[in-house]
Motif scaffolding. Structure first.
Motif, mmCIF file in Angstrom:
data_model
loop_
_atom_site.group_PDB
_atom_site.id
_atom_site.type_symbol
_atom_site.label_atom_id
_atom_site.label_comp_id
_atom_site.label_asym_id
_atom_site.label_seq_id
_atom_site.Cartn_x
_atom_site.Cartn_y
_atom_site.Cartn_z
ATOM 1 N N LEU A 17 -54.938 -126.565 -87.208
ATOM 2 C CA LEU A 17 -54.990 -127.109 -85.848
ATOM 3 C C LEU A 17 -56.419 -127.408 -85.416
ATOM 4 O O LEU A 17 -56.687 -128.419 -84.757
ATOM 5 C CB LEU A 17 -54.341 -126.129 -84.874
ATOM 6 C CG LEU A 17 -52.831 -125.918 -85.029
ATOM 7 C CD1 LEU A 17 -52.356 -124.808 -84.097
ATOM 8 C CD2 LEU A 17 -52.062 -127.203 -84.745
ATOM 9 N N SER A 20 -57.517 -130.579 -87.136
ATOM 10 C CA SER A 20 -56.897 -131.734 -86.491
ATOM 11 C C SER A 20 -57.599 -132.078 -85.185
ATOM 12 O O SER A 20 -57.874 -133.252 -84.888
ATOM 13 C CB SER A 20 -55.409 -131.447 -86.247
ATOM 14 O OG SER A 20 -54.787 -132.530 -85.584
ATOM 15 N N HIS A 21 -57.916 -131.049 -84.395
ATOM 16 C CA HIS A 21 -58.589 -131.265 -83.114
ATOM 17 C C HIS A 21 -59.981 -131.846 -83.311
ATOM 18 O O HIS A 21 -60.373 -132.807 -82.633
ATOM 19 C CB HIS A 21 -58.665 -129.941 -82.358
ATOM 20 C CG HIS A 21 -59.488 -130.003 -81.105
ATOM 21 N ND1 HIS A 21 -59.156 -130.826 -80.047
ATOM 22 C CD2 HIS A 21 -60.635 -129.354 -80.748
ATOM 23 C CE1 HIS A 21 -60.059 -130.674 -79.078
ATOM 24 N NE2 HIS A 21 -60.957 -129.801 -79.489
ATOM 25 N N HIS A 24 -59.881 -135.402 -84.374
ATOM 26 C CA HIS A 24 -59.566 -136.229 -83.203
ATOM 27 C C HIS A 24 -60.822 -136.516 -82.387
ATOM 28 O O HIS A 24 -61.048 -137.666 -81.957
ATOM 29 C CB HIS A 24 -58.518 -135.520 -82.338
ATOM 30 C CG HIS A 24 -58.357 -136.122 -80.973
ATOM 31 N ND1 HIS A 24 -57.700 -137.302 -80.746
ATOM 32 C CD2 HIS A 24 -58.787 -135.681 -79.753
ATOM 33 C CE1 HIS A 24 -57.731 -137.584 -79.451
ATOM 34 N NE2 HIS A 24 -58.384 -136.619 -78.826
ATOM 35 N N TYR A 112 -52.936 -125.386 -79.863
ATOM 36 C CA TYR A 112 -51.677 -126.104 -79.606
ATOM 37 C C TYR A 112 -51.757 -126.860 -78.277
ATOM 38 O O TYR A 112 -51.323 -128.018 -78.170
ATOM 39 C CB TYR A 112 -50.506 -125.126 -79.570
ATOM 40 C CG TYR A 112 -49.795 -124.957 -80.886
ATOM 41 C CD1 TYR A 112 -49.048 -125.997 -81.438
ATOM 42 C CD2 TYR A 112 -49.853 -123.752 -81.586
ATOM 43 C CE1 TYR A 112 -48.376 -125.841 -82.646
ATOM 44 C CE2 TYR A 112 -49.189 -123.591 -82.801
ATOM 45 C CZ TYR A 112 -48.458 -124.632 -83.318
ATOM 46 O OH TYR A 112 -47.806 -124.481 -84.517
ATOM 47 N N ARG A 115 -54.007 -130.011 -78.657
ATOM 48 C CA ARG A 115 -53.433 -131.045 -79.510
ATOM 49 C C ARG A 115 -52.247 -131.711 -78.825
ATOM 50 O O ARG A 115 -52.061 -132.933 -78.932
ATOM 51 C CB ARG A 115 -52.984 -130.449 -80.863
ATOM 52 C CG ARG A 115 -54.083 -129.963 -81.749
ATOM 53 C CD ARG A 115 -55.216 -130.983 -81.910
ATOM 54 N NE ARG A 115 -54.797 -132.187 -82.609
ATOM 55 C CZ ARG A 115 -55.020 -133.419 -82.147
ATOM 56 N NH1 ARG A 115 -55.611 -133.627 -80.978
ATOM 57 N NH2 ARG A 115 -54.643 -134.457 -82.847
ATOM 58 N N GLU A 116 -51.449 -130.927 -78.099
ATOM 59 C CA GLU A 116 -50.334 -131.521 -77.361
ATOM 60 C C GLU A 116 -50.851 -132.373 -76.207
ATOM 61 O O GLU A 116 -50.320 -133.453 -75.932
ATOM 62 C CB GLU A 116 -49.409 -130.411 -76.868
ATOM 63 C CG GLU A 116 -48.656 -129.722 -78.012
ATOM 64 C CD GLU A 116 -47.976 -128.432 -77.584
ATOM 65 O OE1 GLU A 116 -48.155 -128.023 -76.407
ATOM 66 O OE2 GLU A 116 -47.283 -127.812 -78.422
ATOM 67 N N ASP A 118 -53.610 -134.035 -76.156
ATOM 68 C CA ASP A 118 -54.228 -135.248 -76.687
ATOM 69 C C ASP A 118 -53.277 -136.083 -77.538
ATOM 70 O O ASP A 118 -53.705 -137.048 -78.181
ATOM 71 C CB ASP A 118 -55.461 -134.874 -77.527
ATOM 72 C CG ASP A 118 -56.544 -134.193 -76.707
ATOM 73 O OD1 ASP A 118 -56.586 -134.420 -75.474
ATOM 74 O OD2 ASP A 118 -57.345 -133.440 -77.281
ATOM 75 N N GLY A 120 -51.579 -135.143 -80.239
ATOM 76 C CA GLY A 120 -51.681 -134.869 -81.663
ATOM 77 C C GLY A 120 -50.316 -134.793 -82.325
ATOM 78 O O GLY A 120 -49.326 -134.396 -81.706
#
Length: 393
Positions: A17, A20-21, A24, A112, A115-116, A118, A120
């Motif tokens: 996570l 991923s962030h 991004h 979480y 990411r939610e 943005d 993701g």
């Protein structure tokens, strides 16, 4: 169903996570594939001690608000040895860096959330994940979701799926060298909604090792060394608290506030490293590549440093066409990994009672602690390692 992204991330824990962030933030698209549900991931009870470098990275990534609000700052850790004065291993004094106590679950919840927020892409309950063509120019990942077979094409794959995940096992066995040391004991740990003693305290006693830690002002985490064949059913709360207090000096034991456990588990201890951390277009990060015993408080911090190196390398590739960091990722990450493995091994050996330990070895360990207590230079060396080595440029 066919899908495409720039980076396929296997594993939705903190490493996956966070990667991923940070991708991004660098304008790089990714998809996270997680075998379990979000609820299951957030039930995992893991580490809670953060190095200064990890805290700085989380703040720079916009993840510091909750950390600063709920985290506990302390100057290092204490070691208490039976019949000897407590020793403060002061990372603040010797390395200029405080430490933080902040639970991994809280960090994962924040990841979480962002990411939610943005948008993701996180695929929960991705089953039968398989990696293909990882040694070529066009890797892909296949998986099953909701009864449907899917294919995810990508430029790179990040294996953040832990020790038992598919990523490391997708590398030909002849091309991976592993190093492992299994320890002949485990840690029995409990979580309780009680005020902690206030510091991270390691205890070495003839009955075995113990650790007092914390997550927040009303959440304590305690551990005791136990045999590998221990049955958790034989450790009701009352027995655990009694044994824990016997392993700490009276002045600390009387500060331990007992209460019902909200989580209880037994974990074996091992050191494990897989080399290299790259094969073709697959890059390993976190527990997929290495495991350290929790004695050194390095597991989560190593995952964070792996992610720092990997996101920097991927952003340089996509933004500037520069593969210098991609090519040096494994060597660079492993230098920090082996430093943490060495520290965790040293502390594990020093602070635990081994089944075959004789009087000679017990006296050697006591002498080692006496030297550490008497030598500011030895304390500084330990504090520097405990505080965490800096990230390489």
């Amino acid at each position: 169903m066919q899908q495409r992204t720039q980076v396929a991330i296997i594993g939705g824990g903190p490493a996956g996570l966070l990667l991923s962030h940070m991708l991004h933030l660098g304008g790089i698209k990714s998809v996270v594939l997680e075998r379990q549900t979000k609820a299951y991931v957030l039930k995992r009870i893991r580490a809670g001690v953060l190095e200064y470098g990890s805290v700085k990275l989380l703040r720079n990534a916009g993840l510091g608000e909750r950390l600063d609000r709920e985290g506990h700052v302390h100057d290092g850790c204490f070691i208490v040895w039976q019949d000897r004065e407590p020793l403060l291993v002061s990372t603040k004094e010797h390395a200029g860096k405080p430490m933080w106590s902040h639970g991994q679950t809280a960090i994962t919840e924040e990841l979480y959330r962002v990411r939610e927020r943005d948008g993701g892409s996180i695929v929960e309950e991705a089953d039968n994940v398989r990696l293909h063509d990882i040694d070529g120019a066009a890797p892909k990942v296949t998986y099953d979701w909701n009864g449907e077979s899917r294919t995810l094409s990508c430029d790179f794959i990040a294996g953040c799926d832990g020790f038992h995940g598919v990523s490391r096992r997708s590398i030909p066995a002849s091309l991976v060298r592993t190093f492992e040391r299994a320890y002949p004991f485990g840690w029995l740990g409990i979580m309780s909604e009680t005020p902690p003693v206030g510091e991270v305290i390691y205890a070495r006693h003839a009955r075995g090792f113990a650790l007092a830690s914390l997550r927040n002002p009303m959440l304590s985490r305690y551990y005791i060394q136990c045999s590998l064949d221990s049955d958790i059913a034989e450790w009701p709360d009352e027995r655990f608290w009694d044994e824990l207090k016997q392993r700490f000096p009276p002045g600390i034991a009387e500060k331990i506030v007992t209460g019902p456990s909200i989580e209880k588990s037994i974990a074996p201890l091992r050191s494990f490293v897989a080399e290299p951390m790259r094969y073709g277009r697959l890059f390993l990060a976190g527990d997929a590549a290495h495991i350290v015993p929790p004695t050194g408080a390095k597991g989560l911090n190593l995952a964070i440093s792996d992610v720092f190196y990997l996101q920097r390398a991927l952003i340089e590739h996509f933004r500037n066409g520069d593969d210098q960091y991609l090519d040096s990722y494994s060597d660079m990450a492993l230098r920090r990994v082996w430093g943490a493995v060495r520290l965790s091994w040293q502390l594990t050996k020093l602070l635990h009672v081994f089944p075959d330990e004789d009087a000679f070895e017990s006296r050697i360990k006591a002498s080692e602690f006496d030297y550490l207590q008497a030598s500011p230079k030895a304390q500084a060396a330990l504090a520097e390692q405990y505080a965490g080595l800096p990230f390489e440029e």
